[in-house]
Design a protein around this motif. Structure first.
Motif, PDB file in Angstrom:
ATOM      1  N   LEU A   8     108.683 -41.595  37.798  1.00 42.07           N
ATOM      2  CA  LEU A   8     108.356 -41.381  39.216  1.00 42.07           C
ATOM      3  C   LEU A   8     107.549 -42.561  39.733  1.00 42.07           C
ATOM      4  O   LEU A   8     107.795 -43.094  40.823  1.00 42.07           O
ATOM      5  CB  LEU A   8     107.510 -40.113  39.390  1.00 42.07           C
ATOM      6  CG  LEU A   8     108.162 -38.747  39.264  1.00 42.07           C
ATOM      7  CD1 LEU A   8     107.184 -37.676  39.682  1.00 42.07           C
ATOM      8  CD2 LEU A   8     109.392 -38.684  40.133  1.00 42.07           C
ATOM      9  N   TYR A  36     114.859 -26.263  40.337  1.00 41.31           N
ATOM     10  CA  TYR A  36     115.095 -27.661  39.969  1.00 41.31           C
ATOM     11  C   TYR A  36     115.869 -28.399  41.053  1.00 41.31           C
ATOM     12  O   TYR A  36     115.679 -29.596  41.247  1.00 41.31           O
ATOM     13  CB  TYR A  36     115.839 -27.732  38.633  1.00 41.31           C
ATOM     14  CG  TYR A  36     115.997 -29.144  38.107  1.00 41.31           C
ATOM     15  CD1 TYR A  36     114.892 -29.859  37.673  1.00 41.31           C
ATOM     16  CD2 TYR A  36     117.245 -29.764  38.067  1.00 41.31           C
ATOM     17  CE1 TYR A  36     115.017 -31.152  37.202  1.00 41.31           C
ATOM     18  CE2 TYR A  36     117.382 -31.067  37.608  1.00 41.31           C
ATOM     19  CZ  TYR A  36     116.265 -31.759  37.177  1.00 41.31           C
ATOM     20  OH  TYR A  36     116.397 -33.037  36.721  1.00 41.31           O
ATOM     21  N   ARG A  82     109.313 -32.427  42.131  1.00 41.96           N
ATOM     22  CA  ARG A  82     109.534 -33.428  41.078  1.00 41.96           C
ATOM     23  C   ARG A  82     108.361 -33.460  40.093  1.00 41.96           C
ATOM     24  O   ARG A  82     108.552 -33.558  38.897  1.00 41.96           O
ATOM     25  CB  ARG A  82     109.758 -34.811  41.701  1.00 41.96           C
ATOM     26  CG  ARG A  82     111.102 -34.908  42.410  1.00 41.96           C
ATOM     27  CD  ARG A  82     111.328 -36.223  43.103  1.00 41.96           C
ATOM     28  NE  ARG A  82     111.645 -37.336  42.197  1.00 41.96           N
ATOM     29  CZ  ARG A  82     112.747 -37.421  41.483  1.00 41.96           C
ATOM     30  NH1 ARG A  82     113.612 -36.431  41.494  1.00 41.96           N
ATOM     31  NH2 ARG A  82     112.973 -38.463  40.730  1.00 41.96           N
ATOM     32  N   HIS A 121     108.454 -30.235  37.879  1.00 37.90           N
ATOM     33  CA  HIS A 121     109.456 -30.294  36.812  1.00 37.90           C
ATOM     34  C   HIS A 121     109.206 -31.437  35.840  1.00 37.90           C
ATOM     35  O   HIS A 121     109.634 -31.377  34.692  1.00 37.90           O
ATOM     36  CB  HIS A 121     110.861 -30.359  37.420  1.00 37.90           C
ATOM     37  CG  HIS A 121     111.321 -29.030  37.926  1.00 37.90           C
ATOM     38  ND1 HIS A 121     111.956 -28.117  37.127  1.00 37.90           N
ATOM     39  CD2 HIS A 121     111.164 -28.441  39.130  1.00 37.90           C
ATOM     40  CE1 HIS A 121     112.202 -27.029  37.830  1.00 37.90           C
ATOM     41  NE2 HIS A 121     111.730 -27.202  39.051  1.00 37.90           N
ATOM     42  N   GLY A 122     108.490 -32.457  36.318  1.00 33.79           N
ATOM     43  CA  GLY A 122     108.158 -33.569  35.432  1.00 33.79           C
ATOM     44  C   GLY A 122     107.252 -33.153  34.287  1.00 33.79           C
ATOM     45  O   GLY A 122     107.287 -33.752  33.212  1.00 33.79           O
ATOM     46  N   ALA A 181     114.041 -30.576  43.255  1.00 33.40           N
ATOM     47  CA  ALA A 181     113.505 -31.823  42.719  1.00 33.40           C
ATOM     48  C   ALA A 181     114.502 -32.959  42.839  1.00 33.40           C
ATOM     49  O   ALA A 181     114.127 -34.126  42.806  1.00 33.40           O
ATOM     50  CB  ALA A 181     113.110 -31.634  41.261  1.00 33.40           C
ATOM     51  N   ILE A 182     115.809 -32.613  42.964  1.00 35.04           N
ATOM     52  CA  ILE A 182     116.783 -33.698  43.033  1.00 35.04           C
ATOM     53  C   ILE A 182     117.510 -33.756  44.377  1.00 35.04           C
ATOM     54  O   ILE A 182     118.185 -34.720  44.687  1.00 35.04           O
ATOM     55  CB  ILE A 182     117.820 -33.590  41.887  1.00 35.04           C
ATOM     56  CG1 ILE A 182     118.243 -32.139  41.704  1.00 35.04           C
ATOM     57  CG2 ILE A 182     117.261 -34.132  40.597  1.00 35.04           C
ATOM     58  CD1 ILE A 182     119.332 -31.968  40.676  1.00 35.04           C
ATOM     59  N   ARG A 203     113.290 -36.905  48.565  1.00 37.08           N
ATOM     60  CA  ARG A 203     113.171 -35.816  47.605  1.00 37.08           C
ATOM     61  C   ARG A 203     111.746 -35.264  47.626  1.00 37.08           C
ATOM     62  O   ARG A 203     110.787 -36.010  47.822  1.00 37.08           O
ATOM     63  CB  ARG A 203     113.533 -36.294  46.198  1.00 37.08           C
ATOM     64  CG  ARG A 203     115.004 -36.585  46.059  1.00 37.08           C
ATOM     65  CD  ARG A 203     115.305 -37.189  44.733  1.00 37.08           C
ATOM     66  NE  ARG A 203     114.691 -38.505  44.587  1.00 37.08           N
ATOM     67  CZ  ARG A 203     114.995 -39.354  43.600  1.00 37.08           C
ATOM     68  NH1 ARG A 203     115.879 -39.010  42.683  1.00 37.08           N
ATOM     69  NH2 ARG A 203     114.413 -40.522  43.513  1.00 37.08           N
ATOM     70  N   PRO A 263     112.845 -36.389  36.728  1.00 35.92           N
ATOM     71  CA  PRO A 263     111.537 -36.608  37.355  1.00 35.92           C
ATOM     72  C   PRO A 263     110.396 -36.756  36.347  1.00 35.92           C
ATOM     73  O   PRO A 263     109.378 -36.092  36.468  1.00 35.92           O
ATOM     74  CB  PRO A 263     111.365 -35.358  38.211  1.00 35.92           C
ATOM     75  CG  PRO A 263     112.111 -34.299  37.472  1.00 35.92           C
ATOM     76  CD  PRO A 263     113.236 -34.975  36.767  1.00 35.92           C
TER      77      PRO A 263
END
Lengths: 309, 295
Positions: free
Chosen positions: B249, B55, B88, B91-92, B58-59, B83, B244
């Motif tokens: 997004l 994760y 993202r 994990h979205g 993703a950030i 990013r 995300p």
């Protein structure tokens, strides 16, 4: 017939009142009072109290509700915006035509296209065109409208530069938003029309019509389509509701000065009266369209007509 | 002892064969199977998101790599803060599935109970509830969710509440109508004459027999909920950045659509595929559960 229409009109009133009550209740869950929202938490307590009294916020919930309804019914007054302190109704009146035009245009075009293609698909079931339509309808029904809008914008406004990117200055700027919501709207109508038509075509009276030698066109339009029309008309009405909802989001994509963008800005600014009035306006529009659909029903369906007598 | 076991054995056998029968018919539709495979892939990605890529990726912001177009290191490129879009997107998937499935199931439970109660008992209570549902349905769903989010504030929890509320009336109506048609049947009469309590009859006999259309509509609802959640997040009224979620997004990338259009393609396609998956499976289930199409 007139009696039915009148009765249906009268029945709409409690639903509308209920809708106002529902939206009013939801919006009054907003934490904070207008005084604090406008003046900020650091303002003097008496100033806040004074402003609250001005907005009628010092009164109990039901008193506020009845005042609100009374103002709407008697003076067509939807309250003042917390931000501009101008009557909310003026702002809505300025923007409402844009939203209505978009929603109506999309509804009419998508209903016409969806119904026609749905009938065609059903008549030519299992043909290449039918499979193609079914797949396309499925894809467009599952495509997020705002994303489709962005993609169309990228292609036609940014890459090809045929159409304006945003705003509503001329008729060309209507094309992209309307096409966006027509594509998703027509997909729903197409799917429903197709399945209803397929069911109708299998009925005995269609076989009878064919057996007595009616031409294919008569069978489809006079016998099948007329009988399949009822659910299809409902889907037009629901399509309008969907395009109203969709318009809110699509307006944001194309930066169109309509009720959708107004509502989003108002939510960001915690401008409760504006949000309330916009929501009411759009819901009332939806109610009225469903009312028209119901009345159309009575005109078309002899069973409903017979019940009225 | 003998008879007891026999009944149990029989029941087990019967249940299995029914599910197997439905599966057999479901499998026959190629389109439905495509939907199922699609869904399986997305669900697997969501479950193993942390295995695929942590994760943090993703950030994490890589200032030097802002707006990198898709390449070997960043499969889907990087956004305006540098990013990794691939992480993202992966994990979205959790957000979309979580929102879609939980709101539909929640509204199924709430709407199902209310609908079953109304359909089964009828009368004044039914009338009152149905008028209330009329009112709820007279506000377009997106608008209703928006109003709730506007009042409660925009975050994931309120989004779930808002969307469940907008989804309940449809479920109530559907369950009610199905229950009314089932409650007339002779086996319900029989259960009554055996002395079964009302709730027992509703839960044990009415609802299981009404399950077909309910399962189908819940599957379809998931797809609709995923779409409207994405829409609400897109206008900033749903899941808030930096989470995300696919819709948000798109919201974040929209400002940079001229310099980095590639950021817009993948999230939209992901939403489309997920909604499509649930829709295809729902369609397939409808055909598989329809006794009229048995052959």
């Amino acid at each position: 017939m007139t009696r039915y229409v009148l009765k249906r009109l009268l029945l709409t009133i409690p639903v509308l009142l209920g809708t106002i009550f529902l939206v009013f209740t939801i919006m009054s869950l907003t934490p904070g009072d207008p005084g604090t929202l406008i003046l900020g938490a650091t303002a003097k307590a008496e100033d806040i109290a004074k402003l609250n009294a001005e907005f009628g916020y010092d009164q109990p919930f039901f008193a506020r509700f009845f005042n609100y309804v009374g103002d709407i019914v008697l003076h067509f007054d939807f309250g003042e915006s917390y931000r501009t302190r101008a009557p909310v109704f003026d702002e809505i009146l300025a923007r409402f035509p844009n939203t209505l035009r978009l929603a109506l245009l999309s509804m009419v075009i998508s209903s016409a296209i969806g119904t026609f293609l749905g009938i065609y698909s059903a008549v030519k079931q299992y043909s290449f065109v039918d499979s193609f339509m079914t797949v396309m309808a499925m894809v467009f029904a599952c495509m997020p409208g705002f994303w489709l809008g962005l993609m169309l914008m990228l292609l036609f406004a940014v890459r090809l530069q045929w159409l304006p990117v945003s705003g509503l200055e001329n008729w060309q700027s209507y094309i992209l938003p309307v096409v966006t919501s027509v594509l998703s709207g027509a997909a729903g109508t197409l799917r429903l029309t197709r399945s209803t038509m397929l069911e109708t075509i299998r009925q005995d009276y269609i076989r009878t019509a064919r057996a007595k030698g009616a031409s294919e066109r008569t069978v489809i339009w006079r016998h099948a389509f007329k009988n399949a029309l009822l659910p299809v008309i409902t889907s037009w009405g629901m399509g309008f509701g969907a395009s109203l909802g969709g318009t809110i989001i699509i307006e944001t994509v194309f930066a169109i000065p309509g009720l959708g963008t107004l509502i989003v800005t108002a939510i960001r600014q915690k401008d409760v009266p504006t949000v309330l009035a916009c929501t009411l306006f759009l819901s009332v529009m939806f109610c009225l369209i469903m009312l028209v659909v119901d009345i159309l029903y009575a005109f078309i369906d002899p069973r409903v007509k017979a019940k009225m007598k | 002892m003998g008879q007891e076991t026999n009944t149990r054995e029989y029941k087990k056998y019967k249940k299995e064969s029914q599910v197997r029968e439905i599966w057999r018919r479901f499998r026959k539709s190629r389109v439905a199977m495509i939907g199922l495979i699609l869904l399986a892939c997305i669900i697997l990605v969501a479950i193993f998101a942390d295995v695929i890529t942590p994760y943090e990726r993703a950030i994490e912001q890589h200032g030097a790599d802002r707006f990198t177009p898709p390449c070997g290191q960043y499969l889907f490129g990087t956004d305006h803060l540098g990013r990794d879009m691939f992480a993202r997107i992966v994990h979205g998937s959790r957000y979309s599935l979580l929102i879609g499935i939980s709101t539909s199931l929640l509204s199924l439970v709430i709407g199902g109970l209310i609908g079953a109660f109304c359909g089964y008992y009828g009368g004044a209570f039914d009338n009152l509830v149905m008028r209330l549902m009329d009112v709820l349905m007279s506000v377009p769903p997106v608008l209703l969710s928006l109003a709730v989010v506007a009042a409660l504030g925009a975050d994931l929890k309120n989004l779930l509440v808002a969307m469940t509320i907008s989804c309940v009336p449809g479920t109530v109506r559907l369950v009610r109508s199905v229950v009314i048609s089932v409650a007339d049947q002779d086996y319900i009469e029989a259960a009554h004459s055996y002395g079964g309590g009302d709730w027992r009859i509703i839960l044990k006999y009415v609802l299981p027999n009404a399950m077909g259309p309910i399962i189908v509509s819940t599957t379809m609802n998931i797809s609709a909920m995923i779409l409207s959640a994405a829409g609400l997040s897109f206008i900033g009224m749903g899941v808030q950045p930096p989470a995300p979620e696919w819709g948000s997004l798109l919201n974040e990338s929209r400002a940079h659509m001229f310099e980095a259009p590639y950021l817009l393609y993948v999230p939209g396609i992901c939403i489309l595929l997920t909604a499509l998956g649930f829709n295809l499976v729902g369609d397939g289930l409808r055909d598989a559960l329809d006794p009229k199409l048995k052959d």
